[in-house]
Design a protein around this motif. Structure first.
Motif, PDB file in Angstrom:
ATOM      1  N   GLY A  76       0.811  -1.201   0.000  1.00 35.71           N
ATOM      2  CA  GLY A  76       0.000   0.000   0.000  1.00 35.71           C
ATOM      3  C   GLY A  76       0.843   1.249   0.000  1.00 35.71           C
ATOM      4  O   GLY A  76       2.046   1.203  -0.266  1.00 35.71           O
ATOM      5  N   LEU A  77       0.191   2.363   0.306  1.00 33.82           N
ATOM      6  CA  LEU A  77       0.835   3.675   0.330  1.00 33.82           C
ATOM      7  C   LEU A  77       1.023   4.110   1.772  1.00 33.82           C
ATOM      8  O   LEU A  77       0.096   4.030   2.587  1.00 33.82           O
ATOM      9  CB  LEU A  77      -0.034   4.685  -0.414  1.00 33.82           C
ATOM     10  N   VAL A  78       2.225   4.560   2.085  1.00 35.64           N
ATOM     11  CA  VAL A  78       2.532   4.991   3.440  1.00 35.64           C
ATOM     12  C   VAL A  78       3.490   6.175   3.375  1.00 35.64           C
ATOM     13  O   VAL A  78       4.264   6.294   2.411  1.00 35.64           O
ATOM     14  CB  VAL A  78       3.128   3.831   4.266  1.00 35.64           C
ATOM     15  N   GLN A  79       3.435   7.030   4.362  1.00 41.16           N
ATOM     16  CA  GLN A  79       4.367   8.151   4.422  1.00 41.16           C
ATOM     17  C   GLN A  79       5.713   7.693   4.957  1.00 41.16           C
ATOM     18  O   GLN A  79       5.802   6.693   5.675  1.00 41.16           O
ATOM     19  CB  GLN A  79       3.806   9.255   5.319  1.00 41.16           C
ATOM     20  N   ALA A  80       6.734   8.418   4.609  1.00 39.50           N
ATOM     21  CA  ALA A  80       8.074   8.115   5.108  1.00 39.50           C
ATOM     22  C   ALA A  80       8.054   8.091   6.633  1.00 39.50           C
ATOM     23  O   ALA A  80       7.419   8.940   7.269  1.00 39.50           O
ATOM     24  CB  ALA A  80       9.069   9.151   4.607  1.00 39.50           C
TER      25      ALA A  80
END
Length: 120
Positions: free
Chosen positions: A10-14
């Motif tokens: 999925g998409l995750v922030q640093a």
């Protein structure tokens, strides 16, 4: 035949975390080793981490201290806990399993891949 089913990308922030799972099923007698590889756009597929049936692990240097590979032998499932994610970890992650089928033939199979995107 042996199949791998991956999940958890999925998409995750640093700085965030993700957990990947990969379950092997089919005509399995034993699974000797499982692992995770990744391929970033324009780059070759590279090893991320592997784990043997005895629990020995191996990591590529860039993920040491941030990623943890583990497995549930009873479920023929491998996990990759990814912490402190960086944009350079963005890639398609592929699961790999090696072992022997019920016909005692060696197998090596790959999952379909799961996309991990880390935003800056």
């Amino acid at each position: 035949q042996v199949q791998l089913v991956e999940s958890g990308g999925g998409l995750v922030q640093a700085g965030g975390s993700l957990r990947l799972s990969c379950a092997a099923s089919g005509s399995i007698f034993s699974v000797n080793a499982m692992g995770w590889y990744r391929q970033a756009p324009g780059k070759q597929r590279e090893l991320v981490a592997t784990i043997t049936s005895g629990g020995s692990t191996n990591y590529t240097d860039s993920v040491k201290g941030r990623f943890t590979i583990s497995r549930d032998g009873a479920k023929n499932t491998v996990y990759l806990q990814m912490n402190s994610l960086k944009p350079e970890d963005t890639a398609v992650y592929y699961c790999n399993a090696q072992g022997r089928s019920m016909l005692i033939r060696r197998f090596e199979v790959w999952g379909q891949g799961t996309l991990v995107t880390v935003s800056a």
